[in-house]
Design a protein around this motif. Structure first.
Motif, PDB file in Angstrom:
ATOM      1  N   GLY A  69     -25.144  86.069 -19.513  1.00 43.08           N
ATOM      2  CA  GLY A  69     -26.460  86.410 -20.051  1.00 43.08           C
ATOM      3  C   GLY A  69     -27.523  86.533 -18.976  1.00 43.08           C
ATOM      4  O   GLY A  69     -28.364  87.439 -19.009  1.00 43.08           O
ATOM      5  N   LYS A  70     -27.485  85.626 -18.024  1.00 41.50           N
ATOM      6  CA  LYS A  70     -28.473  85.668 -16.938  1.00 41.50           C
ATOM      7  C   LYS A  70     -28.304  86.931 -16.113  1.00 41.50           C
ATOM      8  O   LYS A  70     -29.292  87.621 -15.797  1.00 41.50           O
ATOM      9  CB  LYS A  70     -28.316  84.440 -16.046  1.00 41.50           C
ATOM     10  N   SER A  71     -27.070  87.267 -15.765  1.00 43.29           N
ATOM     11  CA  SER A  71     -26.823  88.455 -14.945  1.00 43.29           C
ATOM     12  C   SER A  71     -27.200  89.739 -15.671  1.00 43.29           C
ATOM     13  O   SER A  71     -27.834  90.629 -15.096  1.00 43.29           O
ATOM     14  CB  SER A  71     -25.346  88.506 -14.539  1.00 43.29           C
ATOM     15  N   GLN A  74     -31.125  89.922 -15.962  1.00 48.68           N
ATOM     16  CA  GLN A  74     -31.808  90.218 -14.698  1.00 48.68           C
ATOM     17  C   GLN A  74     -31.546  91.646 -14.235  1.00 48.68           C
ATOM     18  O   GLN A  74     -32.439  92.296 -13.673  1.00 48.68           O
ATOM     19  CB  GLN A  74     -31.380  89.204 -13.629  1.00 48.68           C
ATOM     20  N   ALA A  75     -30.342  92.140 -14.488  1.00 48.41           N
ATOM     21  CA  ALA A  75     -30.047  93.537 -14.134  1.00 48.41           C
ATOM     22  C   ALA A  75     -30.918  94.487 -14.948  1.00 48.41           C
ATOM     23  O   ALA A  75     -31.422  95.491 -14.425  1.00 48.41           O
ATOM     24  CB  ALA A  75     -28.570  93.834 -14.374  1.00 48.41           C
ATOM     25  N   GLN A  76     -31.115  94.175 -16.224  1.00 50.20           N
ATOM     26  CA  GLN A  76     -31.950  95.030 -17.066  1.00 50.20           C
ATOM     27  C   GLN A  76     -33.419  94.927 -16.674  1.00 50.20           C
ATOM     28  O   GLN A  76     -34.149  95.927 -16.706  1.00 50.20           O
ATOM     29  CB  GLN A  76     -31.733  94.665 -18.531  1.00 50.20           C
ATOM     30  N   LYS A 318     -29.606  91.931  -4.848  1.00 51.26           N
ATOM     31  CA  LYS A 318     -29.730  90.847  -3.867  1.00 51.26           C
ATOM     32  C   LYS A 318     -31.169  90.674  -3.410  1.00 51.26           C
ATOM     33  O   LYS A 318     -31.644  89.560  -3.187  1.00 51.26           O
ATOM     34  CB  LYS A 318     -28.834  91.143  -2.661  1.00 51.26           C
ATOM     35  N   LYS A 319     -31.867  91.797  -3.253  1.00 57.96           N
ATOM     36  CA  LYS A 319     -33.262  91.739  -2.832  1.00 57.96           C
ATOM     37  C   LYS A 319     -34.138  91.126  -3.925  1.00 57.96           C
ATOM     38  O   LYS A 319     -35.042  90.332  -3.634  1.00 57.96           O
ATOM     39  CB  LYS A 319     -33.761  93.148  -2.486  1.00 57.96           C
ATOM     40  N   ALA A 320     -33.864  91.481  -5.165  1.00 58.41           N
ATOM     41  CA  ALA A 320     -34.671  90.988  -6.283  1.00 58.41           C
ATOM     42  C   ALA A 320     -34.344  89.540  -6.637  1.00 58.41           C
ATOM     43  O   ALA A 320     -35.227  88.762  -7.014  1.00 58.41           O
ATOM     44  CB  ALA A 320     -34.466  91.876  -7.503  1.00 58.41           C
ATOM     45  N   TYR A 321     -33.059  89.171  -6.514  1.00 61.57           N
ATOM     46  CA  TYR A 321     -32.620  87.824  -6.907  1.00 61.57           C
ATOM     47  C   TYR A 321     -31.753  87.228  -5.800  1.00 61.57           C
ATOM     48  O   TYR A 321     -30.543  87.041  -5.970  1.00 61.57           O
ATOM     49  CB  TYR A 321     -31.836  87.891  -8.221  1.00 61.57           C
TER      50      TYR A 321
END
Length: 421
Positions: A69-71, A74-76, A318-321
């Motif tokens: 759910g977290k992945s 965050q991708a969305q 990777k840059k965002a999270y």
């Protein structure tokens, strides 16, 4: 029956009754209510203002699929951020409203009830049973739902659209791999450990179909989402003499199954559906066993795929999270968001951003590939958008912890199979 068990049974019955009561409620929202036209001649409705397009996200941040759910979420959120930075869609910024249901049926249905009147549709809804519980209402409300769920029971609606192969098709492809590459053959017994409910029982249809086609015998082991120790299931499968195992459950159950099997020298190949792995497991005690004897069927190439789109997504995520790991939830979330975005762009071109307009636009997408190897066809609501699967293997040395061992394919048995049949 013990008092503890009686209380648990009573609580479960009460929860289900409440779920059904809520799911049966009708909504006051209709797609035609409040439809209007902006200055540019764009027809708009629920969830769309002059400045924003509001989408809902019903996810699991605290339950059995918390990592996924977290992945996915965050991708969305990354997709929305990048899309808005590029000017949005149809002159409007995208907005996500997120609710964590913790893989709880009451919370999931309540969250849908809360958000449905406010959003254009849902870019995420984790949990096949929960999507199924509101499916009739979705058909009435007509707000597009792109679930992170692959049950064949979700097919048939123009408004709930499964991205990729459904669990039954995925299982057929998975067993085909075991037979062609891992020594499973006609006359053998195949173990199948599966969650009770929509997800597991959809996958079970695939193993039962493949067993009839290929001369196998399925040894079933049904479990609950709260069952984390697979010792009893391994003992039963070992005693039955199975030569391979399919697991249609969560990452924890898969890790336990593989770890217990290795400890008991039960050396048979084990393959899971796409929801049955998380790369974080490679850092646990079960890691070595997973890397040695576990495979996963996936609807697309993994996040670490050797494609330009995958490499860009890895770099951007990777840059965002920077503190978070990469897994295939990132791929699933990005894919669903980009599919919804493509439908919005086509709806804008048709000057119709109402729910009906977006649903109609999705039906025109016949070969969408966002760089993860499997084109998606949304022209038939009765079918999943693809019948293909990719076979992956855990490997902590690659990005996302999964490497490709079998490129996208459709088993011969799956080609003539009607999902849900």
């Amino acid at each position: 029956m013990s008092s503890r068990r009686l209380k648990r049974t009573t609580a479960t019955a009460t929860a289900l009754a409440a779920l059904l009561a809520v799911a049966g409620c009708s909504s006051k929202t209709g797609d035609s209510e409040g439809d209007k036209e902006d200055a540019g001649g764009i027809k708009t409705g629920v969830g769309v203002s002059a400045k924003t397009i509001d989408l809902g996200v019903l996810t699991d941040m605290t339950g059995v699929y918390a990592t996924l759910g977290k992945s996915v979420t965050q991708a969305q959120q990354l997709y929305v951020k990048q899309t808005n930075a590029d000017g949005g869609i149809c002159g409007r910024k995208l907005k996500l409203t997120v609710r964590d249901h913790g893989y709880d049926p009451q919370k999931a249905v309540a969250a849908y009830t809360e958000l449905e009147p406010e959003v254009l549709g849902f870019a995420q809804f984790i949990g096949s049973p929960f999507v199924a519980a509101v499916k009739q209402r979705v058909d009435t409300n007509k707000g597009l739902v792109l679930p992170q769920a692959w049950s064949s029971n979700l097919l048939g609606s123009s408004y709930v659209r499964v991205i990729g192969s459904t669990y039954d098709l995925e299982t057929i492809n998975a067993i085909d791999f075991l037979m062609k590459e891992k020594g499973l053959k006609k006359g053998d017994k195949l173990g199948h450990v599966y969650f009770e409910g929509d997800y597991g029982e959809s996958a079970l249809k695939g193993s039962q179909y493949m067993a009839k086609k290929s001369g196998l015998t399925v040894v079933e082991q049904k479990i609950k989402a709260t069952d984390n120790d697979m010792t009893a299931q391994v003992a039963a499968l070992k005693k039955a003499g199975v030569k391979g195992v399919v697991i249609s459950a969560g990452p924890r159950q898969a890790a336990s199954l593989v770890g217990v099997a290795a400890a008991g020298k039960f050396d048979v190949p084990i393959i899971g559906n796409n929801s049955a792995f998380s790369p974080q497991l490679l850092g646990t005690q079960a890691g070595p066993a997973l890397a040695k004897n576990y495979y996963v069927a996936s609807p697309t190439l993994p996040i670490g795929a050797d494609t330009d789109a995958a490499k860009k997504l890895v770099a951007d995520y990777k840059k965002a999270y920077p503190e978070d790991s990469l897994d295939n939830g990132v791929t699933a979330g990005w894919t669903a968001a980009s599919v919804f975005g493509e439908a919005l762009k086509r709806a804008c071109e048709s000057k119709d951003l109402t729910r009906a307009g977006v649903d109609k636009a999705l039906l025109t997408i016949d070969a969408y590939d966002n760089g993860f190897g499997v084109p998606q066809n949304f022209t038939d609501p009765k079918a999943p958008s693809s019948k293909e699967s990719v076979i992956l293997r855990p490997d902590k040395g690659v990005t996302g912890g999964m490497k490709v061992v079998e490129k996208p394919f459709t088993a011969t048995a799956a080609e003539g199979y009607t999902a849900g049949g």
